[in-house]
Design an enzyme around this catalytic site. Structure first.
Site, short mmCIF file in Angstrom:
data_model
loop_
_atom_site.label_atom_id
_atom_site.label_comp_id
_atom_site.label_asym_id
_atom_site.label_seq_id
_atom_site.Cartn_x
_atom_site.Cartn_y
_atom_site.Cartn_z
N ARG A 608 0.84 -1.21 0.00
CA ARG A 608 0.00 0.00 0.00
C ARG A 608 0.87 1.26 0.00
O ARG A 608 0.57 2.24 0.67
CB ARG A 608 -0.95 0.03 1.20
CG ARG A 608 -1.84 -1.19 1.32
CD ARG A 608 -2.81 -1.29 0.13
NE ARG A 608 -3.62 -2.50 0.25
CZ ARG A 608 -3.28 -3.69 -0.28
NH1 ARG A 608 -2.15 -3.81 -0.97
NH2 ARG A 608 -4.06 -4.73 -0.13
N SER A 680 -11.21 -0.76 3.27
CA SER A 680 -10.31 -0.98 4.40
C SER A 680 -9.76 0.35 4.90
O SER A 680 -9.06 1.06 4.16
CB SER A 680 -9.16 -1.91 3.99
OG SER A 680 -9.65 -3.17 3.61
N GLU A 776 -5.03 3.41 6.26
CA GLU A 776 -4.74 3.26 4.84
C GLU A 776 -5.31 4.43 4.06
O GLU A 776 -4.83 4.78 2.98
CB GLU A 776 -5.36 1.95 4.33
CG GLU A 776 -5.04 1.62 2.90
CD GLU A 776 -5.59 0.27 2.49
OE1 GLU A 776 -6.06 0.15 1.35
OE2 GLU A 776 -5.56 -0.67 3.33
#
Length: 780
Positions: A608, A680, A776
């Protein structure tokens, strides 16, 4: 230059405001001034039209002055002021050269100027107006156009009210020679021969289109029609402002002194008796009877000839004595036709319009009359003067205060201490926005101000971006960021808002690259290269590839967002990541607009993570991404849930993978169209293997995934679930019941609420497992 603009605006504005106001409160006097101008071009015997025209000019003058002082519609106000002053400069030059009238009337009865003085004054104002005209584009609007028009409308209504009120009553401020407190006897200078008349009256009659003048002792026969009268001093040395106060009886005898010698006298001022109705004379007769019953002298001064006076007196059976006076004298005494003037020992003690005096006597006339005639005349006059002065002061202060307050309310409400040189601040307020929008109106790319982002972020937060643009080509993007107005303000590039959390409004330029092209740039037996625009929806790209049998993206199905965001976040799911297929990323530098690109292995992809989240964060806008897809795809079923689902299919294809991934995601993850979320919210933490094993020892259900040497990755969802947050709601925010990684924003939620919940979850995980989990989502 700014100081000169301000001074010019104040000087011209105050001049227009003052000149308009002093004429507006005296509409009858304004009509007389206009009548004099009409006579120059041969238009005579009009009263109503000149008065309406005069009130309109005074109102326009006052409105221009208010607009200049307040800053309303400055371009139009500057143009109007220039047109106005240009016309009157030319007119006053004509007056100065040929002297058809002695007073231009530009300041009504307040300030008297000669024609040359007026012309010189207009030259100065003309220079100021020219300066403002050429500077009109540099004035900052105080409010949006519709608001400014609304303000102008409010002031226009106020101007109409003042004019109508002054006409129906008397001027709210009396600048006339016969104002209350004036001692007429002292004002009239005596001649050397006191027995001779002080004034000589000339009467004007017309017959067969020809007008001639006559003296009182040589009047024409009844076939002539009375036109006008004028009284002039016999001795030219008389300089008083009311030297034309001369009263004569029907025989032409002057009785001015005898009238003024009476202690108390009430005089009806009737310059135009022919315009009064039978009911008006009946009401005047009734008031006369009330005054006569108290032993008070009551006369009427008509502005018509002796023959007309006799005719009117007989027609309406008028009981009071009627005398003659010059029409202009009567209008100066009382602007109301049929108005009442109270004179005590030669001093003007009180004045009322015809209707006001009738109303004053309509209740208990004897009681009110007793109060007027018994009260000390000096005190009565003083009270009137004090009231008038107080009203004039309050009116002046109120108008100016309203202008100042409205200007500064608008300045603070809309401009937020506007600083022209600071474009970043300029872009955040209504005033600066209007200026910027005007400057960028010809740009190819549409730019919106105060864009509502509710539908442009999957959390559904109602926040605003100062500026929003969606360039559809590299050229449009370069034009946008090279625009001078946007060079120094904050910029942020966004996709579809599926991985962003706005804490509040965004004060800057939000750029959504909207390149929608999908193009094959390379093709061989095994692979195909697709160059895809940053604005293409990610799942549309996945569907496009899968439908053609090109593998590599199927495990990333149904991930929300745009293609341009994929390399930034290095999106991943079900055993695949974007970096697995990305071979090239093209972008434009936000500072300078240079077009550059990086190969896939230069993008520093991580979990990520990428170079675009670190070294190049906030510095570039991704425009195109090139993917390498397989024509002979191999199904990636490394993810446990995916493996179990594919076991029932004998020879699974990438299309099967896509369908299963979509089903899993729809089961686990909520639809942002139903409840706000960004998928998420937290990253899966990468921790030391020793710590992971110690936690797993006490919690056998914990799954551990290998990472770098000595490290491993564990599911953040498991950590959050074991801290008791799964399925919980906290006001307008909560945690999804099936997937604890997903934080929910219900209707009415704010960014700060969701951040507070995220912080609480982070603290709980840290306290229980000694693990720090990171968001995130991109928090702005």
């Amino acid at each position: 230059m700014k100081l000169f603009r301000a001074l010019a605006r104040l000087i011209l504005g105050f001049t227009f405001l003052f000149a308009g106001f002093v004429k507006l409160i005296d509409p009858v006097g304004g009509g007389l001034i206009v009548s004099e101008y009409f006579k120059i071009v041969g238009i005579e015997n009009l009263t109503v039209i000149p008065m309406i025209f005069g009130a309109f000019l005074a109102g326009a003058e006052m409105l221009i002055g208010i607009s200049l002082l307040l800053g309303l519609r400055m371009k139009f106000a500057c143009k109007s002021a220039l047109v106005f002053i240009s016309f009157f400069t030319i007119l006053t030059l004509f007056l100065a050269l040929f002297d058809p009238i002695t007073d231009c009337g530009c300041f009504g009865e307040v300030i008297k100027l000669t024609n040359w003085q007026t012309f010189n004054k207009n030259i100065v104002l003309f220079i100021i107006a020219i300066f403002l005209y050429f500077e009109r584009g540099n004035f900052i609007p105080i409010a949006p156009k519709n608001w400014e028009l609304g303000f102008v409308g409010v002031y226009a209504v106020m101007i109409v009210f003042i004019s109508v009120y002054s006409y129906r009553h008397l001027p709210v401020i009396d600048f006339l020679p016969y104002r209350v407190g004036t001692d007429i006897k002292e004002e009239i200078l005596s001649l050397k021969n006191p027995e001779a008349p002080a004034f000589e009256t000339t009467l004007y009659y017309s017959k067969n289109g020809k007008t001639e003048s006559f003296k009182l002792d040589n009047l024409p026969d009844s076939t002539w029609t009375f036109v006008d009268s004028k009284s002039t001093p016999v001795n030219s040395s008389l300089k008083s402002s009311i030297i034309d106060f001369a009263i004569s009886d029907r025989n032409g005898n002057y009785i001015t002194d005898s009238i003024l010698s009476q202690k108390i006298v009430f005089i009806y001022s009737v310059p135009y008796p022919e315009k009064l109705s039978k009911e008006d004379f009946s009401a005047m007769s009734g008031l006369y009877n009330s005054l006569a019953a108290k032993g008070v002298h009551n006369y009427a001064l008509f502005g018509s000839s002796a023959a007309d006076i006799d005719s009117i007196a007989a027609r309406y059976n008028i009981p009071f004595e009627i005398f003659h006076a010059d029409i202009k004298t009567l209008i100066s005494m009382n602007r109301s036709n049929g108005g009442m003037v109270y004179i005590n020992d030669g001093v003007v003690t009180g004045k009322w319009s015809r209707t006001d005096f009738a109303k004053k006597m309509s209740g208990v006339p004897n009681k009110e009359l007793d109060r007027i005639i018994t009260e000390d005349p000096e005190l009565f006059a003083a009270q009137g003067l004090i009231s008038e002065q107080l009203f004039s002061e309050i009116a002046a202060i109120a108008i100016l205060l309203l202008i100042v307050i409205m200007r500064y309310i608008c300045r603070f409400a809309y401009t937020h201490k506007y600083i022209k040189e600071d474009v970043a601040k300029e872009s955040q307020n209504v005033i600066g926005a209007e200026l910027i929008k005007n400057r960028i109106k010809d740009m190819t790319c549409k730019v919106e101000w105060k864009k509502d982002l509710k539908k442009l972020n999957t959390l559904g937060f109602r926040v605003l971006a100062d500026w929003y643009a969606a360039p559809s080509s590299v050229e449009e993007l370069q034009e946008l960021i090279s625009t001078e107005d946007f060079k120094s303000i904050d910029k942020m590039v966004t996709g579809s808002g599926s991985n962003i959390l706005f804490k509040g409004d965004y004060n800057g330029l939000l750029i959504h690259p909207d390149m929608m092209e999908i193009k094959i740039t390379g093709d061989d037996e095994n692979t195909v290269l697709l160059r895809v625009g940053a604005g293409v929806e990610w799942d549309d790209l996945v569907a496009y590839a899968v439908d053609r049998g090109w593998g590599g993206l199927e495990n990333l199905s149904l991930i929300p967002g745009c293609v341009g965001a994929a390399p930034v976040q290095n999106i991943g799911a079900y055993g695949s990541e974007a970096k697995d297929t990305i071979v090239k990323v093209e972008f434009v530098e936000l500072a300078g607009g240079a077009v550059k690109s990086l190969k896939g292995d230069e993008c520093k992809f991580g979990y990520r993570d990428s170079i675009f989240k670190n070294e190049l964060k906030g510095k570039v806008a991704i425009t195109f991404v090139t993917f390498s897809l397989s024509k002979v795809p191999v199904v990636n079923s490394s993810y446990a849930d995916l493996t179990r689902a594919l076991e029932s299919i004998e020879q699974p294809t990438i299309k099967d993978v896509r369908n299963i991934v979509i089903d899993i995601r729809r089961t686990k993850l909520p639809d942002p169209a139903v409840v706000g979320n960004v998928g998420s919210f937290f990253k899966n933490p990468v921790i030391q293997e020793e710590l992971a094993l110690s936690i797993q020892k006490d919690n056998p259900s914990l799954k551990i995934f290998p990472a770098a040497k000595g490290f491993c990755k564990i599911p953040a969802a498991w950590l959050i679930d074991n801290c008791g947050f799964k399925g919980k709601r906290f006001g307008n925010v909560g945690v999804h019941e099936n997937q604890p990684l997903v934080l929910l924003a219900y209707e009415g939620a704010k960014g700060e609420e969701l951040l507070a919940l995220a912080h609480e979850i982070q603290q709980a995980v840290k306290e229980r497992f000694n693990i720090e989990i990171e968001p995130e989502v991109n928090i702005v």
